[in-house]
Design a protein around this motif. Structure first.
Motif, PDB file in Angstrom:
ATOM      1  N   CYS A 149      -9.326 -11.580  25.011  1.00  0.00           N
ATOM      2  CA  CYS A 149      -9.567 -12.724  24.115  1.00  0.00           C
ATOM      3  C   CYS A 149     -10.142 -13.921  24.865  1.00  0.00           C
ATOM      4  O   CYS A 149     -11.078 -14.582  24.392  1.00  0.00           O
ATOM      5  CB  CYS A 149      -8.264 -13.121  23.425  1.00  0.00           C
ATOM      6  SG  CYS A 149      -7.678 -11.919  22.208  1.00  0.00           S
ATOM      7  N   GLN A 153     -13.731 -16.013  24.586  1.00  0.00           N
ATOM      8  CA  GLN A 153     -13.782 -17.452  24.363  1.00  0.00           C
ATOM      9  C   GLN A 153     -14.600 -18.169  25.435  1.00  0.00           C
ATOM     10  O   GLN A 153     -15.242 -19.187  25.163  1.00  0.00           O
ATOM     11  CB  GLN A 153     -12.360 -18.010  24.271  1.00  0.00           C
ATOM     12  CG  GLN A 153     -11.651 -17.546  23.014  1.00  0.00           C
ATOM     13  CD  GLN A 153     -10.175 -17.882  22.956  1.00  0.00           C
ATOM     14  OE1 GLN A 153      -9.377 -17.068  22.524  1.00  0.00           O
ATOM     15  NE2 GLN A 153      -9.786 -19.077  23.384  1.00  0.00           N
ATOM     16  N   ASN A 156     -17.990 -18.244  24.338  1.00  0.00           N
ATOM     17  CA  ASN A 156     -18.095 -18.827  22.998  1.00  0.00           C
ATOM     18  C   ASN A 156     -18.146 -17.797  21.873  1.00  0.00           C
ATOM     19  O   ASN A 156     -18.666 -18.088  20.786  1.00  0.00           O
ATOM     20  CB  ASN A 156     -19.321 -19.743  22.893  1.00  0.00           C
ATOM     21  CG  ASN A 156     -19.200 -20.970  23.775  1.00  0.00           C
ATOM     22  OD1 ASN A 156     -18.090 -21.413  24.087  1.00  0.00           O
ATOM     23  ND2 ASN A 156     -20.330 -21.510  24.207  1.00  0.00           N
ATOM     24  N   PHE A 158     -15.883 -16.735  19.703  1.00  0.00           N
ATOM     25  CA  PHE A 158     -14.556 -16.956  19.136  1.00  0.00           C
ATOM     26  C   PHE A 158     -14.271 -16.011  17.971  1.00  0.00           C
ATOM     27  O   PHE A 158     -13.111 -15.692  17.705  1.00  0.00           O
ATOM     28  CB  PHE A 158     -14.414 -18.415  18.690  1.00  0.00           C
ATOM     29  CG  PHE A 158     -14.401 -19.387  19.840  1.00  0.00           C
ATOM     30  CD1 PHE A 158     -13.231 -19.649  20.530  1.00  0.00           C
ATOM     31  CD2 PHE A 158     -15.563 -20.023  20.238  1.00  0.00           C
ATOM     32  CE1 PHE A 158     -13.207 -20.533  21.598  1.00  0.00           C
ATOM     33  CE2 PHE A 158     -15.557 -20.909  21.313  1.00  0.00           C
ATOM     34  CZ  PHE A 158     -14.373 -21.165  21.990  1.00  0.00           C
ATOM     35  N   SER A 161     -12.836 -12.826  19.376  1.00  0.00           N
ATOM     36  CA  SER A 161     -11.499 -13.102  19.904  1.00  0.00           C
ATOM     37  C   SER A 161     -10.488 -13.176  18.768  1.00  0.00           C
ATOM     38  O   SER A 161      -9.404 -12.582  18.837  1.00  0.00           O
ATOM     39  CB  SER A 161     -11.499 -14.422  20.687  1.00  0.00           C
ATOM     40  OG  SER A 161     -10.209 -14.682  21.223  1.00  0.00           O
ATOM     41  N   LYS A 162     -10.849 -13.879  17.702  1.00  0.00           N
ATOM     42  CA  LYS A 162      -9.949 -14.013  16.546  1.00  0.00           C
ATOM     43  C   LYS A 162      -9.738 -12.657  15.867  1.00  0.00           C
ATOM     44  O   LYS A 162      -8.623 -12.312  15.457  1.00  0.00           O
ATOM     45  CB  LYS A 162     -10.549 -15.013  15.551  1.00  0.00           C
ATOM     46  CG  LYS A 162      -9.693 -15.294  14.308  1.00  0.00           C
ATOM     47  CD  LYS A 162      -8.425 -16.045  14.651  1.00  0.00           C
ATOM     48  CE  LYS A 162      -7.621 -16.439  13.423  1.00  0.00           C
ATOM     49  NZ  LYS A 162      -8.252 -17.492  12.622  1.00  0.00           N
ATOM     50  N   LEU A 192      -9.176 -21.341  20.345  1.00  0.00           N
ATOM     51  CA  LEU A 192      -9.213 -20.436  19.198  1.00  0.00           C
ATOM     52  C   LEU A 192      -8.523 -21.082  17.997  1.00  0.00           C
ATOM     53  O   LEU A 192      -7.454 -21.676  18.134  1.00  0.00           O
ATOM     54  CB  LEU A 192      -8.518 -19.116  19.548  1.00  0.00           C
ATOM     55  CG  LEU A 192      -8.801 -17.945  18.606  1.00  0.00           C
ATOM     56  CD1 LEU A 192     -10.289 -17.606  18.590  1.00  0.00           C
ATOM     57  CD2 LEU A 192      -8.006 -16.711  19.020  1.00  0.00           C
TER      58      LEU A 192
END
Length: 234
Positions: A149, A153, A156, A158, A161-162, A192
């Motif tokens: 994750c 991040q 960039n 995100f 990652s989410k 995040l």
């Protein structure tokens, strides 16, 4: 050398970079503290005849040279440390920046090295799914998950990652509530969007502590209340 930031711990004079500088003065610094990543830095000075220019400076991140491009021109990798406030887990170190020599100095080129970070992501995914299947080593599972994750991040990404966080949330809860709290907090503090999850954790902790208090289980209530200040606020 004595004038460098904090404390110079070593000095090296190395061959120059291309034909820009004939020599490079490398000074490693240490500002003190228990965290060698957040206390260790490096300064580089380029020398050409009698002229000296500062070409790189970072007082944290334990910068190291790595030739990522295999072009005999080494890049500089910088790391970061993250700490677990609620659960009992050792600090985690991961790469957060890559600096490349351009013209006459090292500049931040992190986003130009997405392939490096995707390789790290894929390597950690292999280990994560392997350890998840065995389900015997919480420490490795947590470390692999967070690196996946966090590396998303760093570049960039995100959304991925989410998405990975959401897909693995139920499994992460099986590792223990405090581990889940720290994982969520760390990702949130590194950018995040997990506001709803953070609010949900805070409300759950408070309600559980209140129930313990009503049942006169004061020690359990106190333990949960002491966790609440560690949860970040908007």
């Amino acid at each position: 050398y004595n004038d460098t930031v904090y404390y110079g711990t070593s000095l090296s004079i190395i061959d120059g970079v291309n034909k820009t500088y004939s020599k490079i003065i490398q000074i490693n610094t240490f500002s003190g503290g228990n965290d060698t990543i957040l206390s260790t830095g490096m300064q580089l000075y380029g020398c050409n005849n009698k002229k000296i220019n500062k070409i790189f400076y970072k007082d944290v991140g334990k910068p190291i040279f790595v030739d990522l491009d295999n072009d005999n021109l080494k890049e500089i990798l910088v790391s970061n440390s993250i700490y677990f406030k609620v659960s009992n887990h050792k600090p985690l170190n991961y790469f957060v920046g890559i600096y490349k020599f351009i013209n006459s100095e090292y500049i931040d080129y992190t986003l130009n090295y997405k392939n490096f970070f995707y390789k790290e992501i894929n390597n950690n995914k292999v280990e994560y799914y392997k350890n998840k299947k065995i389900f015997t080593d919480n420490s490795s599972i947590i470390e692999n998950f967070l690196k996946i994750c966090l590396y998303y991040q760093v570049i960039n990404n995100f959304d991925d990652s989410k998405s990975f966080y959401n897909n693995e949330k139920d499994f992460l809860l099986k590792l223990g509530e405090y581990y889940f709290i720290d994982i969520t907090r760390i990702l949130f503090e590194n950018g995040l969007e997990l506001s709803k999850e953070i609010d949900s954790i805070s409300i759950s902790l408070f309600n559980n502590a209140n129930n313990y208090y009503k049942n006169k289980q004061f020690k359990n209530a106190k333990n949960l209340i002491e966790v609440l200040p560690l949860i970040p606020k908007e």
